[in-house]
Motif scaffolding. Structure first.
Motif, PDB file in Angstrom:
ATOM      1  N   GLY A 193       0.785  -1.228   0.000  1.00  0.00           N
ATOM      2  CA  GLY A 193       0.000   0.000   0.000  1.00  0.00           C
ATOM      3  C   GLY A 193       0.815   1.274   0.000  1.00  0.00           C
ATOM      4  O   GLY A 193       0.263   2.363   0.150  1.00  0.00           O
ATOM      5  N   LEU A 194       2.121   1.166  -0.178  1.00  0.00           N
ATOM      6  CA  LEU A 194       2.958   2.360  -0.194  1.00  0.00           C
ATOM      7  C   LEU A 194       2.831   3.082  -1.532  1.00  0.00           C
ATOM      8  O   LEU A 194       2.607   2.460  -2.563  1.00  0.00           O
ATOM      9  CB  LEU A 194       4.421   1.990   0.052  1.00  0.00           C
ATOM     10  N   SER A 195       3.016   4.386  -1.484  1.00  0.00           N
ATOM     11  CA  SER A 195       2.996   5.190  -2.709  1.00  0.00           C
ATOM     12  C   SER A 195       4.296   4.948  -3.475  1.00  0.00           C
ATOM     13  O   SER A 195       5.248   4.350  -2.955  1.00  0.00           O
ATOM     14  CB  SER A 195       2.881   6.673  -2.362  1.00  0.00           C
ATOM     15  N   ALA A 196       4.350   5.455  -4.688  1.00  0.00           N
ATOM     16  CA  ALA A 196       5.578   5.329  -5.485  1.00  0.00           C
ATOM     17  C   ALA A 196       6.751   5.998  -4.774  1.00  0.00           C
ATOM     18  O   ALA A 196       7.861   5.452  -4.736  1.00  0.00           O
ATOM     19  CB  ALA A 196       5.370   5.944  -6.870  1.00  0.00           C
ATOM     20  N   GLU A 197       6.501   7.161  -4.178  1.00  0.00           N
ATOM     21  CA  GLU A 197       7.566   7.875  -3.457  1.00  0.00           C
ATOM     22  C   GLU A 197       8.058   7.072  -2.260  1.00  0.00           C
ATOM     23  O   GLU A 197       9.256   7.012  -1.980  1.00  0.00           O
ATOM     24  CB  GLU A 197       7.084   9.260  -3.002  1.00  0.00           C
TER      25      GLU A 197
END
Length: 86
Positions: free
Chosen positions: A59-63
């Motif tokens: 669930g982490l963002s690309a950043e």
């Protein structure tokens, strides 16, 4: 005797790759390819993709996924620096 195209300086078995590293690289997300271009270590596309995919599935963002790669790279560089000082 038949000529062998292997490295004859080792008795270790040759590790065959079933996939093309450049094809894997070409399929990476643009953000990850850009990060790899500026990375301090020579990452394999497969290794970078594994960390990226695990982070994104969590669930982490690309950043945030890129930050995870930065931390992994920093840990590896720190281990290398420690081994060079001993």
């Amino acid at each position: 005797p038949m000529a062998r195209s292997q490295n004859l300086a080792t008795t270790l078995r040759c590790k065959r790759r079933a996939d093309d590293p450049m094809a894997i690289y070409d399929r990476l997300p643009p953000e990850l390819r850009l990060w790899l271009h500026g990375a301090k270590l020579p990452w394999s596309p497969r290794s970078a993709r594994a960390i990226w995919t695990k982070a994104r599935r969590a669930g982490l963002s690309a950043e945030e996924a890129l930050a995870r790669l930065e931390r992994a790279e920093a840990r590896t560089l720190a281990r290398d620096a420690q081994s060079q000082t001993t």
